[in-house]
Design an enzyme around this catalytic site. Structure first.
Site, PDB file in Angstrom:
ATOM      1  CG  LEU A 101      -1.866  -1.220   1.308  1.00 56.02           C
ATOM      2  CD1 LEU A 101      -2.739  -1.132   2.557  1.00 56.02           C
ATOM      3  CD2 LEU A 101      -2.728  -1.358   0.063  1.00 56.02           C
ATOM      4  CG  HIS A 102       0.954   3.408  -3.260  1.00 55.74           C
ATOM      5  ND1 HIS A 102      -0.167   4.109  -3.660  1.00 55.74           N
ATOM      6  CD2 HIS A 102       1.090   2.397  -4.166  1.00 55.74           C
ATOM      7  CE1 HIS A 102      -0.654   3.583  -4.764  1.00 55.74           C
ATOM      8  NE2 HIS A 102       0.080   2.526  -5.090  1.00 55.74           N
ATOM      9  CG  HIS A 109      -3.184   1.188  -2.365  1.00 56.21           C
ATOM     10  ND1 HIS A 109      -1.825   1.062  -2.514  1.00 56.21           N
ATOM     11  CD2 HIS A 109      -3.740   0.419  -3.339  1.00 56.21           C
ATOM     12  CE1 HIS A 109      -1.564   0.232  -3.508  1.00 56.21           C
ATOM     13  NE2 HIS A 109      -2.698  -0.163  -4.039  1.00 56.21           N
ATOM     14  NE  ARG A 124       2.972  -4.698 -12.477  1.00 58.09           N
ATOM     15  CZ  ARG A 124       1.664  -4.877 -12.573  1.00 58.09           C
ATOM     16  NH1 ARG A 124       0.852  -3.845 -12.580  1.00 58.09           N
ATOM     17  NH2 ARG A 124       1.155  -6.093 -12.681  1.00 58.09           N
TER      18      ARG A 124
HETATM   19  P1  AMP Z   1      -3.953  -2.203  -6.807  1.00 56.88           P
HETATM   20  O1  AMP Z   1      -3.480  -2.566  -5.439  1.00 56.88           O
HETATM   21  O2  AMP Z   1      -2.874  -1.753  -7.730  1.00 56.88           O
HETATM   22  O3  AMP Z   1      -4.858  -3.260  -7.396  1.00 56.88           O
HETATM   23  O4  AMP Z   1      -4.873  -0.920  -6.619  1.00 56.88           O
HETATM   24  C1  AMP Z   1      -5.978  -0.939  -5.738  1.00 56.88           C
HETATM   25  C2  AMP Z   1      -6.771   0.318  -5.950  1.00 56.88           C
HETATM   26  O5  AMP Z   1      -5.958   1.454  -5.667  1.00 56.88           O
HETATM   27  C3  AMP Z   1      -7.283   0.485  -7.392  1.00 56.88           C
HETATM   28  O6  AMP Z   1      -8.602   1.013  -7.361  1.00 56.88           O
HETATM   29  C4  AMP Z   1      -6.302   1.490  -7.972  1.00 56.88           C
HETATM   30  O7  AMP Z   1      -6.840   2.250  -9.035  1.00 56.88           O
HETATM   31  C5  AMP Z   1      -6.035   2.361  -6.749  1.00 56.88           C
HETATM   32  N1  AMP Z   1      -4.758   3.077  -6.925  1.00 56.88           N
HETATM   33  C6  AMP Z   1      -3.550   2.530  -7.168  1.00 56.88           C
HETATM   34  N2  AMP Z   1      -2.625   3.497  -7.327  1.00 56.88           N
HETATM   35  C7  AMP Z   1      -3.275   4.675  -7.185  1.00 56.88           C
HETATM   36  C8  AMP Z   1      -2.886   6.042  -7.242  1.00 56.88           C
HETATM   37  N3  AMP Z   1      -1.629   6.394  -7.490  1.00 56.88           N
HETATM   38  N4  AMP Z   1      -3.832   6.985  -7.037  1.00 56.88           N
HETATM   39  C9  AMP Z   1      -5.110   6.644  -6.799  1.00 56.88           C
HETATM   40  N5  AMP Z   1      -5.554   5.373  -6.726  1.00 56.88           N
HETATM   41  C10 AMP Z   1      -4.653   4.403  -6.923  1.00 56.88           C
END
Ligand code: AMP
Length: 271
Positions: free
Chosen positions: A29-30, A33, A181
């Site tokens: 998470l960042h 998220h 990533r």
């Molecule tokens: P992931 O863990 O990559 O599957 O992402 C989970 C959720 O976080 C998804 O709805 C992504 O679109 C959202 N997300 C990931 N990176 C960002 C970001 N930089 N800004 C806003 N939402 C994000």
């Protein structure tokens, strides 16, 4: 914060819970998220985050095995973000998911061209989560704009009484869209990666003065000079993802590149 480690325990938890505001993630998470968590916290009820690296959305040659996993750190971040509950499904969770197909028009464009399995895998796992959780609200980032549209389309057509909310892209100070990533980039690649959003922003700024084909060719040339391998660079309609060759209000500028084998995506919505 409640930590739930199985679908069975989730079911017990849900029986005592009020409305659920659900944020699905793959962990590592960042702040991107966490902005979804803080948006979810604005709604009545329980904020529930899932952490599950979904095997259904990776092809055999993709990066499932090296996808960053940082569960302990993730829990601390979620606790600090006032999340109410975290669901870590069992590793075989995806085996129970019914195989569904995402909207065929939306899912064959942009990321769907080089990753034809991708959105079907996402919709299959999300449906599995949604059927268990029956969330009142779900939160998705515009970073994955195509995913947002496809999930919205799925919910619009489903019997679930679930509302989808899109959350703006959170960026690093140098403009790079936050992504799990990004941690796979080495320091040199990380420096180059910051140019991606700079090039997109410059392109977006010229949209009223140049023709789109010219802007696209120029931007791809710059990206390739920097060693980005461009998967797609698209000006498209932000509802249908149909390619456009003349500017229209709410044009989506969307891009996917590979840098040293790391896939990066970004987009700008140009009003
Ligand atoms: P992931 O863990 O990559 O599957 O992402 C989970 C959720 O976080 C998804 O709805 C992504 O679109 C959202 N997300 C990931 N990176 C960002 C970001 N930089 N800004 C806003 N939402 C994000």
């Amino acid at each position: 914060m409640q930590i739930i480690n199985s679908a069975k325990d989730l079911d017990k938890f849900l029986q005592q819970s009020k409305e659920i505001n659900f944020v699905p993630t793959m962990g590592n998470l960042h702040a991107g998220h966490l902005s979804l968590v803080s948006e979810a916290n604005k709604y009545n009820g329980i904020t529930l985050v899932s952490i599950f690296v979904n095997p259904l959305q990776f092809a055999p040659n993709e990066d499932l095995d090296i996808y960053p996993r940082t569960e302990k750190k993730d829990l601390i971040k979620l606790e600090n973000a006032n999340c109410d509950a975290v669901f870590f499904p069992e590793p075989n969770f995806a085996e129970g998911a019914k195989k569904l197909y995402a909207n065929s028009e939306l899912s064959k464009k942009l990321c769907g061209i080089s990753r034809p399995h991708f959105f079907h895998g996402i919709i299959s796992i999300l449906n599995h989560f949604f059927q268990l959780i029956k969330p009142k609200n779900v939160f998705f980032g515009f970073k994955d704009y195509q995913q947002f549209l496809i999930v919205k389309d799925f919910l619009d057509k489903s019997k679930l009484d679930t509302e989808i909310h899109g959350v703006p892209i959170v960026r690093e100070p140098d403009g790079l869209a936050m992504s799990s990533r990004n941690n796979l980039l080495n320091p040199d690649q990380r420096l180059i990666a910051s140019e991606l959003s700079v090039i997109l922003k410059n392109t977006a700024q010229q949209i009223h003065t140049r023709n789109l084909e010219y802007l696209k060719v120029e931007a791809i040339k710059k990206l390739e000079e920097l060693d980005f391998d461009v998967d797609y660079f698209s000006f498209c309609n932000s509802n249908t993802l149909e390619e456009i060759d003349e500017f229209e209000p709410n044009t989506l500028l969307a891009v996917a590149v590979n840098l040293g084998g790391v896939r990066l995506i970004d987009n700008f919505l140009i009003k």
